[in-house]
Design a protein around this motif. Sequence first.
Motif, PDB file in Angstrom:
ATOM      1  N   ILE A  99       0.843  -1.201   0.000  1.00 54.40           N
ATOM      2  CA  ILE A  99       0.000   0.000   0.000  1.00 54.40           C
ATOM      3  C   ILE A  99       0.874   1.246   0.000  1.00 54.40           C
ATOM      4  CG2 ILE A  99      -1.621   1.359   1.388  1.00 54.40           C
ATOM      5  CD1 ILE A  99      -2.780  -1.371   2.340  1.00 54.40           C
ATOM      6  N   LEU A 100       1.875   1.249   0.854  1.00 51.80           N
ATOM      7  CA  LEU A 100       2.766   2.401   0.967  1.00 51.80           C
ATOM      8  C   LEU A 100       3.426   2.720  -0.369  1.00 51.80           C
ATOM      9  CD1 LEU A 100       3.913   4.429   3.016  1.00 51.80           C
ATOM     10  CD2 LEU A 100       5.756   2.790   3.459  1.00 51.80           C
ATOM     11  N   VAL A 101       3.981   1.708  -1.014  1.00 52.77           N
ATOM     12  CA  VAL A 101       4.643   1.921  -2.304  1.00 52.77           C
ATOM     13  C   VAL A 101       3.652   2.409  -3.346  1.00 52.77           C
ATOM     14  CG1 VAL A 101       5.769   0.739  -4.244  1.00 52.77           C
ATOM     15  CG2 VAL A 101       6.570   0.353  -1.923  1.00 52.77           C
ATOM     16  N   SER A 102       2.504   1.745  -3.443  1.00 47.11           N
ATOM     17  CA  SER A 102       1.558   2.126  -4.487  1.00 47.11           C
ATOM     18  C   SER A 102       0.995   3.521  -4.272  1.00 47.11           C
ATOM     19  CB  SER A 102       0.438   1.102  -4.611  1.00 47.11           C
ATOM     20  OG  SER A 102      -0.403   1.134  -3.482  1.00 47.11           O
ATOM     21  N   GLU A 103       0.759   3.891  -3.036  1.00 47.15           N
ATOM     22  CA  GLU A 103       0.170   5.201  -2.769  1.00 47.15           C
ATOM     23  C   GLU A 103       1.199   6.322  -2.703  1.00 47.15           C
ATOM     24  OE1 GLU A 103      -3.068   5.902  -2.819  1.00 47.15           O
ATOM     25  OE2 GLU A 103      -3.407   3.789  -3.260  1.00 47.15           O
ATOM     26  N   MET A 104       2.410   6.003  -2.286  1.00 52.82           N
ATOM     27  CA  MET A 104       3.413   7.048  -2.122  1.00 52.82           C
ATOM     28  C   MET A 104       3.802   7.678  -3.448  1.00 52.82           C
ATOM     29  SD  MET A 104       6.911   6.996   0.065  1.00 52.82           S
ATOM     30  CE  MET A 104       6.018   6.365   1.455  1.00 52.82           C
ATOM     31  N   TRP A 105       3.904   6.866  -4.488  1.00 51.01           N
ATOM     32  CA  TRP A 105       4.360   7.397  -5.756  1.00 51.01           C
ATOM     33  C   TRP A 105       3.246   7.599  -6.771  1.00 51.01           C
ATOM     34  CZ3 TRP A 105       8.059   4.033  -3.339  1.00 51.01           C
ATOM     35  CH2 TRP A 105       9.178   4.712  -2.877  1.00 51.01           C
ATOM     36  N   ARG A 106       2.027   7.470  -6.327  1.00 53.05           N
ATOM     37  CA  ARG A 106       0.895   7.762  -7.210  1.00 53.05           C
ATOM     38  C   ARG A 106       0.746   9.284  -7.255  1.00 53.05           C
ATOM     39  NH1 ARG A 106      -3.693   4.257  -7.889  1.00 53.05           N
ATOM     40  NH2 ARG A 106      -2.801   3.170  -6.124  1.00 53.05           N
ATOM     41  N   THR A 107       0.731   9.845  -8.447  1.00 49.06           N
ATOM     42  CA  THR A 107       0.646  11.291  -8.567  1.00 49.06           C
ATOM     43  C   THR A 107      -0.483  11.669  -9.496  1.00 49.06           C
ATOM     44  OG1 THR A 107       3.035  11.373  -8.333  1.00 49.06           O
ATOM     45  CG2 THR A 107       1.981  13.362  -9.091  1.00 49.06           C
ATOM     46  N   GLY A 109      -1.982  11.456  -5.827  1.00 48.78           N
ATOM     47  CA  GLY A 109      -2.558  10.351  -5.082  1.00 48.78           C
ATOM     48  C   GLY A 109      -3.575  10.833  -4.071  1.00 48.78           C
ATOM     49  N   ARG A 110      -4.503   9.980  -3.789  1.00 51.64           N
ATOM     50  CA  ARG A 110      -5.555  10.298  -2.827  1.00 51.64           C
ATOM     51  C   ARG A 110      -4.973  10.537  -1.439  1.00 51.64           C
ATOM     52  NH1 ARG A 110     -11.054   6.966  -2.511  1.00 51.64           N
ATOM     53  NH2 ARG A 110     -12.172   8.442  -1.225  1.00 51.64           N
ATOM     54  N   TRP A 111      -3.893   9.843  -1.114  1.00 47.00           N
ATOM     55  CA  TRP A 111      -3.315   9.902   0.227  1.00 47.00           C
ATOM     56  C   TRP A 111      -2.020  10.710   0.256  1.00 47.00           C
ATOM     57  CZ3 TRP A 111      -7.168   8.551   2.912  1.00 47.00           C
ATOM     58  CH2 TRP A 111      -8.061   7.610   2.404  1.00 47.00           C
ATOM     59  N   HIS A 112      -1.785  11.470  -0.800  1.00 44.97           N
ATOM     60  CA  HIS A 112      -0.533  12.223  -0.907  1.00 44.97           C
ATOM     61  C   HIS A 112      -0.310  13.163   0.287  1.00 44.97           C
ATOM     62  CE1 HIS A 112       2.917  13.626  -3.127  1.00 44.97           C
ATOM     63  NE2 HIS A 112       2.568  14.851  -2.851  1.00 44.97           N
ATOM     64  N   GLU A 113      -1.332  13.867   0.684  1.00 39.62           N
ATOM     65  CA  GLU A 113      -1.181  14.814   1.793  1.00 39.62           C
ATOM     66  C   GLU A 113      -0.926  14.117   3.124  1.00 39.62           C
ATOM     67  OE1 GLU A 113      -0.661  18.092   1.463  1.00 39.62           O
ATOM     68  OE2 GLU A 113      -0.753  17.553  -0.660  1.00 39.62           O
ATOM     69  N   THR A 114      -1.454  12.932   3.295  1.00 37.06           N
ATOM     70  CA  THR A 114      -1.173  12.144   4.500  1.00 37.06           C
ATOM     71  C   THR A 114       0.248  11.603   4.441  1.00 37.06           C
ATOM     72  OG1 THR A 114      -3.485  11.492   4.792  1.00 37.06           O
ATOM     73  CG2 THR A 114      -1.827  10.073   5.810  1.00 37.06           C
ATOM     74  N   LEU A 115       0.640  11.096   3.282  1.00 33.07           N
ATOM     75  CA  LEU A 115       1.925  10.422   3.151  1.00 33.07           C
ATOM     76  C   LEU A 115       3.122  11.364   3.097  1.00 33.07           C
ATOM     77  CD1 LEU A 115       0.954   7.529   0.764  1.00 33.07           C
ATOM     78  CD2 LEU A 115       1.777   7.332   3.109  1.00 33.07           C
ATOM     79  N   ARG A 116       2.940  12.576   2.632  1.00 31.40           N
ATOM     80  CA  ARG A 116       4.075  13.495   2.508  1.00 31.40           C
ATOM     81  C   ARG A 116       4.820  13.658   3.833  1.00 31.40           C
ATOM     82  NH1 ARG A 116       4.551  18.113  -1.098  1.00 31.40           N
ATOM     83  NH2 ARG A 116       2.324  17.841  -1.391  1.00 31.40           N
ATOM     84  N   PRO A 117       4.167  14.036   4.931  1.00 34.21           N
ATOM     85  CA  PRO A 117       4.918  14.189   6.184  1.00 34.21           C
ATOM     86  C   PRO A 117       5.405  12.846   6.745  1.00 34.21           C
ATOM     87  CG  PRO A 117       2.579  14.607   6.554  1.00 34.21           C
ATOM     88  CD  PRO A 117       2.770  14.473   5.077  1.00 34.21           C
ATOM     89  N   LEU A 118       4.680  11.776   6.468  1.00 34.88           N
ATOM     90  CA  LEU A 118       5.111  10.463   6.948  1.00 34.88           C
ATOM     91  C   LEU A 118       6.377  10.016   6.222  1.00 34.88           C
ATOM     92  CD1 LEU A 118       1.639   8.693   7.130  1.00 34.88           C
ATOM     93  CD2 LEU A 118       2.913   9.750   9.007  1.00 34.88           C
ATOM     94  N   ARG A 119       6.420  10.231   4.912  1.00 30.78           N
ATOM     95  CA  ARG A 119       7.615   9.925   4.125  1.00 30.78           C
ATOM     96  C   ARG A 119       8.784  10.751   4.616  1.00 30.78           C
ATOM     97  NH1 ARG A 119      10.566  12.735   1.138  1.00 30.78           N
ATOM     98  NH2 ARG A 119      11.889  11.852  -0.443  1.00 30.78           N
ATOM     99  N   GLU A 120       8.529  12.037   4.859  1.00 21.84           N
ATOM    100  CA  GLU A 120       9.607  12.912   5.335  1.00 21.84           C
ATOM    101  C   GLU A 120      10.155  12.434   6.677  1.00 21.84           C
ATOM    102  OE1 GLU A 120       8.114  16.936   5.204  1.00 21.84           O
ATOM    103  OE2 GLU A 120       7.845  16.828   3.027  1.00 21.84           O
TER     104      GLU A 120
END
Length: 188
Positions: A99-107, A109-120
């Motif tokens: 899930i993380l891989v598929s959503e993190m690089w989807r552009t 992405g529906r979860w981009h705003e959630t994942l941005r600070p988590l990735r950072e």
Amino acid sequence: MTTTKQRLFEATLKLASDRGLAELTVDDIAAEAGVAKGTVYYNFGSKDGLIDALLRYGVGLLAERLREHADEPDPVAGLEALVDTGLAFIAEYRGFSQILVSEMWRTPGRWHETLRPLREEVVSIVKDQLQRVADAGRLPEGVQVSTAAAGLFGTLLVVALDWQVFQPTRTRADVRDSVLLLLRGLAR
């Protein structure tokens, strides 16, 4: 975390590993978890709320584990332990990692705003460890630590999932040693 939330997370991971997040319904998740549909709404407000909480929970676990090696006396040994820990996490939580891989690089992405600070957050842990290696004079001159940290995080995710999906007979030690071989070209 409550047992109910944990069951809902596990059900979501199981189902999403097979079908992806977009295909899931609250009914599917509740049935898989063995709870009433209203339980999902009570605990998370919506399917989106559940997935948002799941992403935060999973990345939080990963970050916590990666931080365990921050005080390793030898920074290169700490970096090696970080790689091994990342591989172990991804093997243990394969569904979450997919899930993380598929959503993190989807552009976009529906979860981009959630994942941005988590990735950072995760990349900053890797960056701090690489900075320790650089401060010890064990990185070649000119290596940009922030770029190397993002690259290492991405490499860990992709290599670990490749191992889990396409090369499951390889041992974690073998996969770890392959990634470390790449790193040893970087960290002297």
